[in-house]
Write an enzyme that holds these catalytic residues in place. Structure first.
Site, short mmCIF file in Angstrom:
data_model
loop_
_atom_site.label_atom_id
_atom_site.label_comp_id
_atom_site.label_asym_id
_atom_site.label_seq_id
_atom_site.Cartn_x
_atom_site.Cartn_y
_atom_site.Cartn_z
CB SER A 126 77.91 12.87 3.88
OG SER A 126 77.16 13.54 4.86
CE1 TYR A 150 73.12 9.54 2.00
CE2 TYR A 150 73.58 10.72 4.05
CZ TYR A 150 73.70 10.60 2.68
OH TYR A 150 74.42 11.54 1.97
CE LYS A 154 76.68 9.56 0.67
NZ LYS A 154 76.78 9.39 -0.79
P1 NAD Z 1 70.02 14.00 -5.46
O1 NAD Z 1 69.07 12.94 -5.01
O2 NAD Z 1 69.45 15.29 -5.90
O3 NAD Z 1 70.94 13.45 -6.63
C1 NAD Z 1 71.30 12.10 -6.75
C2 NAD Z 1 70.95 11.67 -8.16
O4 NAD Z 1 71.34 10.30 -8.34
C3 NAD Z 1 69.46 11.74 -8.47
O5 NAD Z 1 69.29 12.45 -9.69
C4 NAD Z 1 69.01 10.28 -8.60
O6 NAD Z 1 68.00 10.13 -9.58
C5 NAD Z 1 70.30 9.60 -9.00
N1 NAD Z 1 70.46 8.21 -8.58
C6 NAD Z 1 70.29 7.67 -7.35
N2 NAD Z 1 70.61 6.38 -7.36
C7 NAD Z 1 71.00 6.07 -8.63
C8 NAD Z 1 71.48 4.90 -9.28
N3 NAD Z 1 71.62 3.74 -8.62
N4 NAD Z 1 71.81 4.96 -10.58
C9 NAD Z 1 71.68 6.14 -11.27
N5 NAD Z 1 71.24 7.27 -10.71
C10 NAD Z 1 70.92 7.24 -9.40
O7 NAD Z 1 71.08 14.22 -4.28
P2 NAD Z 1 72.18 15.34 -4.10
O8 NAD Z 1 71.76 16.20 -2.97
O9 NAD Z 1 72.52 15.95 -5.40
O10 NAD Z 1 73.38 14.46 -3.56
C11 NAD Z 1 74.38 13.98 -4.42
C12 NAD Z 1 75.35 13.14 -3.61
O11 NAD Z 1 75.88 13.92 -2.55
C13 NAD Z 1 74.73 11.90 -2.96
O12 NAD Z 1 75.66 10.86 -2.98
C14 NAD Z 1 74.49 12.37 -1.54
O13 NAD Z 1 74.47 11.28 -0.63
C15 NAD Z 1 75.69 13.25 -1.31
N6 NAD Z 1 75.50 14.26 -0.27
C16 NAD Z 1 74.42 15.10 -0.33
C17 NAD Z 1 74.25 16.04 0.68
C18 NAD Z 1 73.06 16.96 0.66
O14 NAD Z 1 72.71 17.51 1.72
N7 NAD Z 1 72.39 17.18 -0.47
C19 NAD Z 1 75.16 16.13 1.72
C20 NAD Z 1 76.27 15.27 1.74
C21 NAD Z 1 76.41 14.33 0.74
C1 WQD Z 2 69.71 21.29 9.74
C2 WQD Z 2 69.29 21.85 11.10
C3 WQD Z 2 67.81 20.40 12.31
C4 WQD Z 2 64.46 20.72 9.51
C5 WQD Z 2 71.21 16.21 6.83
C6 WQD Z 2 71.74 14.80 6.83
C7 WQD Z 2 73.19 14.78 6.47
C8 WQD Z 2 73.47 15.54 5.15
C9 WQD Z 2 72.78 16.86 5.10
C10 WQD Z 2 73.71 14.03 3.35
C11 WQD Z 2 69.28 20.79 12.21
C12 WQD Z 2 67.11 21.68 11.95
C13 WQD Z 2 65.68 20.86 10.14
C14 WQD Z 2 63.30 21.28 10.12
C15 WQD Z 2 64.70 22.08 11.91
N1 WQD Z 2 72.99 14.83 4.02
N2 WQD Z 2 65.79 21.52 11.32
N3 WQD Z 2 63.48 21.94 11.30
O1 WQD Z 2 70.45 17.17 9.74
O2 WQD Z 2 72.44 18.72 9.40
O3 WQD Z 2 71.98 16.98 7.75
O4 WQD Z 2 71.41 16.75 5.51
O5 WQD Z 2 74.75 13.53 3.58
O6 WQD Z 2 73.57 13.44 6.39
O7 WQD Z 2 71.56 14.26 8.14
O8 WQD Z 2 70.47 18.92 7.87
O9 WQD Z 2 68.82 20.47 6.93
O10 WQD Z 2 67.99 18.33 8.00
O11 WQD Z 2 68.93 20.13 9.45
O12 WQD Z 2 64.79 22.67 12.99
O13 WQD Z 2 62.19 21.17 9.62
O14 WQD Z 2 67.93 22.30 10.99
O15 WQD Z 2 67.43 19.95 13.58
O16 WQD Z 2 69.69 21.43 13.39
P1 WQD Z 2 71.31 17.92 8.82
P2 WQD Z 2 68.97 19.44 7.98
#
Ligand code: NAD
Ligand code: WQD
Length: 340
Positions: A126, A150, A154
């Protein structure tokens, strides 16, 4: 290739599974459904017109992993590891759960891969690993740090995998640093389905547009940005899924043990700009009020995605308007998310 997709029932995993199948790969999903509904699988099977192999267990379960990797009828060629807990606020309240789940899963998985000589791993990292004071655009060579448990999971997972490739040089690992994934499958059948009130901006906007939540709280309008609200690099989940296929292909055909790629658009969009885009996409007004900054937020985050473009030939193709249109289609078709 037969690809093991952990977390394949989740938001990003489900979109990636469809693209893997469309590209002719075979897919094995492991998901414990801690943050996904089983009905996702039915939707995937319908969209892909084929039955899926899905194992419901915790990736940290070594016995179940062994049984899966040992199956001579279905040898695993590569792994895409999405499974993790991902809610920043929850990670502050329950840090030990986050360290146990997010580190335990990776450790068990990497150990099983070594036992069964599976060498290719794509890991979901991330942009959060750039911490709170990185210059923009963010490049892969910046130092890593975190501001919440969190984020630390990562950073730590990246370090675990960096150390693993040094000790086991036949491994081929990709660390993909996603910026802000949003949007949904163009069918409107697959999308992001947060449990309870959404934490992230795009799913929150979608629920406000639907009338399920009365108004958006904009966290701060006094940042040093175009309009004072926070700026982020939003990318369509379909582009992000394509990035996984490109990374998998690359590590399967190149000999570099460890690769780090930013997956982002390279464009910054403010909260207020996203509100306007969602109003255009939905044809609805989004009521909002400006409130205090959210603790831990940074003003501006966007990628330098040029390394992924140069090496993978990957870049985003969908606009912020596309992301809003697809999110709105998904949200309207599924106002309460997936059926239970
Ligand atoms: P998500 O929660 O929708 O998907 C994760 C899936 O993993 C879920 O279906 C959950 O049931 C499953 N899971 C969690 N822990 C588990 C375990 N121990 N064993 C088996 N299954 C398990 O999340 P997502 O948004 O699809 O994110 C996927 C990956 O990408 C994650 O590693 C997340 O940290 C990373 N990521 C997400 C974002 C984002 O904004 N969505 C941003 C950066 C990184
Ligand atoms: C985006 C912008 C908020 C909600 C998070 C995690 C990051 C990654 C992605 C996994 C910011 C603003 C938000 C609201 C708002 N996940 N906001 N009102 O914070 O960039 O990233 O998700 O790895 O680790 O921190 O994403 O969508 O929460 O916020 O004003 O109700 O929207 O302040 O500027 P963020 P976000």
């Amino acid at each position: 290739m037969r690809v093991l997709v952990t977390g394949g029932a989740g938001y990003i995993g489900s979109h990636t599974v469809l693209q893997l199948l469309a590209a002719g790969h075979q897919v094995v999903i492991v998901d414990d459904f801690s943050n996904a509904k089983p009905t996702v699988v039915n939707r995937l099977e319908t969209l892909a017109s084929q039955p899926l192999t899905v194992h419901a267990f915790d990736v940290a379960d070594r016995d179940r992993l062994d049984a899966l990797f040992a199956d001579p009828a279905a040898p695993i060629d590569a792994v895409i590891h999405f499974a993790a807990f991902k809610a920043v606020g929850e990670s502050v309240a329950k840090p030990l759960d986050y360290y146990r789940n997010n580190l335990g899963a990776t450790l068990a998985l990497a150990e099983a891969m070594l036992r069964y000589d599976v060498r290719h791993l794509v890991f979901s990292s991330s942009a959060t690993v750039y911490g709170e004071s990185a210059p923009v655009p963010m490049t892969e060579d910046l130092p890593t740090s975190a501001t919440n448990p969190y984020g630390w999971t990562k950073v730590m997972n990246e370090q675990i995998l960096r150390d693993a490739v040094v000790a086991h040089p036949l491994l081929r690992v990709a660390l993909l640093r996603y910026f802000n994934p949003v949007g949904a499958h163009p069918s409107g059948q697959i999308g992001e389905d947060p449990a309870g009130i959404p934490n992230n901006l795009m799913p929150y906007l979608a629920q406000v547009a639907l009338g399920r939540i009365p108004k958006l709280s904009v966290f701060g309008d006094d940042y040093d940005t175009v309009d004072g609200s926070g700026v982020r690099d939003y990318l369509h989940v379909e582009d992000l899924a394509a990035g996984h296929l490109a990374a998998l292909e690359w590590i399967s055909t190149h000999d570099r043990p460890l690769s780090v790629w930013n997956l982002g658009s390279g464009q910054g969009t403010s909260v207020l700009e996203l509100v306007r885009a969602f109003e255009r996409a939905s044809g609805r007004e989004i009521p909002y009020e400006i409130v205090a900054r959210r603790p831990g937020d940074i003003a501006t985050s966007y990628a330098d995605p040029s390394l992924a473009e140069r090496e993978l030939g990957w870049r985003t193709t969908r606009t912020v308007d596309d992301m809003c249109v697809d999110t709105w289609r998904w949200q309207q078709a599924n106002p309460h998310g997936y059926p239970s």
